[in-house]
Motif scaffolding. Structure first.
Motif, PDB file in Angstrom:
ATOM      1  N   GLY A  40       0.753  -1.201  -0.039  1.00 20.36           N
ATOM      2  CA  GLY A  40      -0.046   0.141  -0.052  1.00 20.36           C
ATOM      3  C   GLY A  40       0.781   1.350   0.115  1.00 20.36           C
ATOM      4  O   GLY A  40       0.353   2.393   0.098  1.00 20.36           O
ATOM      5  N   ILE A  41       2.289   1.050  -0.283  1.00 17.74           N
ATOM      6  CA  ILE A  41       2.998   2.476  -0.489  1.00 17.74           C
ATOM      7  C   ILE A  41       3.667   2.442  -1.663  1.00 17.74           C
ATOM      8  O   ILE A  41       4.150   1.559  -2.019  1.00 17.74           O
ATOM      9  CB  ILE A  41       4.321   2.204   0.856  1.00 17.74           C
ATOM     10  CG1 ILE A  41       3.577   2.287   2.259  1.00 17.74           C
ATOM     11  CG2 ILE A  41       4.947   3.425   0.750  1.00 17.74           C
ATOM     12  CD1 ILE A  41       4.493   1.774   3.436  1.00 17.74           C
ATOM     13  N   GLN A  51       0.271   7.115  -1.123  1.00 16.34           N
ATOM     14  CA  GLN A  51      -0.190   5.852  -1.813  1.00 16.34           C
ATOM     15  C   GLN A  51      -0.881   6.879  -2.922  1.00 16.34           C
ATOM     16  O   GLN A  51      -1.496   7.935  -2.937  1.00 16.34           O
ATOM     17  CB  GLN A  51      -1.551   5.498  -1.064  1.00 16.34           C
ATOM     18  CG  GLN A  51      -2.468   4.737  -1.583  1.00 16.34           C
ATOM     19  CD  GLN A  51      -1.836   3.061  -2.176  1.00 16.34           C
ATOM     20  OE1 GLN A  51      -1.044   2.591  -1.264  1.00 16.34           O
ATOM     21  NE2 GLN A  51      -1.943   2.629  -3.376  1.00 16.34           N
ATOM     22  N   ARG A  66      -5.846   1.802   4.945  1.00 22.62           N
ATOM     23  CA  ARG A  66      -4.685   0.868   4.799  1.00 22.62           C
ATOM     24  C   ARG A  66      -3.492   1.667   4.824  1.00 22.62           C
ATOM     25  O   ARG A  66      -2.511   0.987   5.228  1.00 22.62           O
ATOM     26  CB  ARG A  66      -5.107   0.154   3.354  1.00 22.62           C
ATOM     27  CG  ARG A  66      -6.187  -0.880   3.478  1.00 22.62           C
ATOM     28  CD  ARG A  66      -6.177  -1.655   2.282  1.00 22.62           C
ATOM     29  NE  ARG A  66      -6.742  -0.705   0.936  1.00 22.62           N
ATOM     30  CZ  ARG A  66      -8.125  -0.735   0.930  1.00 22.62           C
ATOM     31  NH1 ARG A  66      -9.067  -1.319   1.784  1.00 22.62           N
ATOM     32  NH2 ARG A  66      -8.657  -0.312  -0.193  1.00 22.62           N
ATOM     33  N   LEU A  67      -3.286   2.768   4.102  1.00 24.59           N
ATOM     34  CA  LEU A  67      -2.196   3.907   4.113  1.00 24.59           C
ATOM     35  C   LEU A  67      -1.746   4.047   5.832  1.00 24.59           C
ATOM     36  O   LEU A  67      -0.498   3.928   6.117  1.00 24.59           O
ATOM     37  CB  LEU A  67      -2.388   5.025   3.505  1.00 24.59           C
ATOM     38  CG  LEU A  67      -1.083   5.745   3.534  1.00 24.59           C
ATOM     39  CD1 LEU A  67       0.246   5.247   2.725  1.00 24.59           C
ATOM     40  CD2 LEU A  67      -1.316   7.106   2.668  1.00 24.59           C
ATOM     41  N   SER A  70      -0.224   0.954   7.038  1.00 28.04           N
ATOM     42  CA  SER A  70       1.227   0.702   6.580  1.00 28.04           C
ATOM     43  C   SER A  70       2.247   1.459   7.072  1.00 28.04           C
ATOM     44  O   SER A  70       3.376   1.005   6.869  1.00 28.04           O
ATOM     45  CB  SER A  70       1.018   1.155   5.047  1.00 28.04           C
ATOM     46  OG  SER A  70       0.206   0.198   4.127  1.00 28.04           O
ATOM     47  N   ARG A  71       1.904   2.755   7.618  1.00 30.48           N
ATOM     48  CA  ARG A  71       3.125   3.451   8.654  1.00 30.48           C
ATOM     49  C   ARG A  71       3.852   2.768   9.626  1.00 30.48           C
ATOM     50  O   ARG A  71       4.884   3.181   9.913  1.00 30.48           O
ATOM     51  CB  ARG A  71       2.703   4.721   8.733  1.00 30.48           C
ATOM     52  CG  ARG A  71       1.616   4.659   9.677  1.00 30.48           C
ATOM     53  CD  ARG A  71       0.935   6.124  10.028  1.00 30.48           C
ATOM     54  NE  ARG A  71       0.149   6.151  11.119  1.00 30.48           N
ATOM     55  CZ  ARG A  71       0.483   6.296  12.322  1.00 30.48           C
ATOM     56  NH1 ARG A  71       1.533   7.176  12.590  1.00 30.48           N
ATOM     57  NH2 ARG A  71      -0.340   6.162  13.418  1.00 30.48           N
ATOM     58  N   MET A  78       1.768  11.415   5.846  1.00 30.76           N
ATOM     59  CA  MET A  78       1.135  10.375   4.909  1.00 30.76           C
ATOM     60  C   MET A  78       0.617  11.361   3.545  1.00 30.76           C
ATOM     61  O   MET A  78      -0.330  12.256   3.911  1.00 30.76           O
ATOM     62  CB  MET A  78      -0.022   9.557   5.475  1.00 30.76           C
ATOM     63  CG  MET A  78       0.700   8.684   6.569  1.00 30.76           C
ATOM     64  SD  MET A  78      -0.612   8.016   7.642  1.00 30.76           S
ATOM     65  CE  MET A  78      -1.113   9.464   8.675  1.00 30.76           C
ATOM     66  N   PHE A  80      -1.773  11.086   0.081  1.00 27.86           N
ATOM     67  CA  PHE A  80      -2.703  10.112  -0.679  1.00 27.86           C
ATOM     68  C   PHE A  80      -3.031  10.936  -1.964  1.00 27.86           C
ATOM     69  O   PHE A  80      -3.603  11.998  -1.947  1.00 27.86           O
ATOM     70  CB  PHE A  80      -3.871   9.769  -0.078  1.00 27.86           C
ATOM     71  CG  PHE A  80      -4.657   8.469  -0.397  1.00 27.86           C
ATOM     72  CD1 PHE A  80      -4.347   7.264   0.198  1.00 27.86           C
ATOM     73  CD2 PHE A  80      -5.340   8.519  -1.644  1.00 27.86           C
ATOM     74  CE1 PHE A  80      -5.048   6.113  -0.439  1.00 27.86           C
ATOM     75  CE2 PHE A  80      -6.013   7.472  -2.075  1.00 27.86           C
ATOM     76  CZ  PHE A  80      -5.784   6.139  -1.163  1.00 27.86           C
TER      77      PHE A  80
END
Length: 171
Positions: A40-41, A51, A66-67, A70-71, A78, A80
């Motif tokens: 997801g990255i 993302q 989800r992002l 993922s971290r 983050m 997006f």
């Protein structure tokens, strides 16, 4: 007339476009992740993950979650990116977790989709402007130093010529 901008044709082009634009704004550390399982990255940088979605359907909260997941335990910024709009719930979620949302059009032009993204963009543009001003100031100082050196050289040559004409020089 200038060349017509190239239309984004694939998810990979969308990812590379996001990286290119963030790099152009001054984040030279940002890179695209390799093609394949990326958890997801799609882009990474110093304390930054992102993302990129290249889809028609609106982006909903689960995609942003989800992002966020993922971290891991890191406090990454983050980002997006989407070619489609975000649902109201997605925007509210992004605002609550500190995620920057961006929209891009068919040729990849980015625009902020929430206040945090607008702040991020403004900060990068200001930093890039500050860098440019600092570089301009360094260049101007270097040119001024060169100018002063040339003036001193010309003065010395003029003095030498005057002394030569008046017979003050020992030959």
């Amino acid at each position: 007339m200038g060349a017509k901008p190239k239309t984004i044709q694939s998810y990979r082009e969308a990812e590379l476009n996001a990286v290119r634009q963030i790099v152009e704004l001054g984040r030279a550390d940002v890179k695209a992740t390799p093609i394949g399982a990326d958890y997801g990255i799609d882009l990474v940088g110093d304390n930054l993950i992102g993302q990129v979605k290249w889809q028609v359907a609106k982006i909903s909260r689960p995609a942003l979650q989800r992002l966020f997941g993922s971290r891991g335990a890191h406090a990454h910024l983050m980002l997006f990116f989407s070619k489609s709009e975000y649902t109201l719930q997605a925007v509210a979620y992004a605002d609550s977790v500190g995620m920057c949302l961006f929209l891009y059009d068919k040729v990849g032009t980015l625009r902020p989709a929430n206040p945090l993204a607008a702040e991020f963009f403004t900060g990068l543009k200001k930093a890039k402007g500050d860098e440019r001003r600092a570089a301009d100031e360094r260049r101007a100082a270097k040119l001024e130093k060169h100018r002063q050196k040339m003036l001193a050289q010309h003065r010395a040559e003029d003095e030498h010529q005057l002394k030569s004409q008046s017979g003050e020089l020992d030959t």
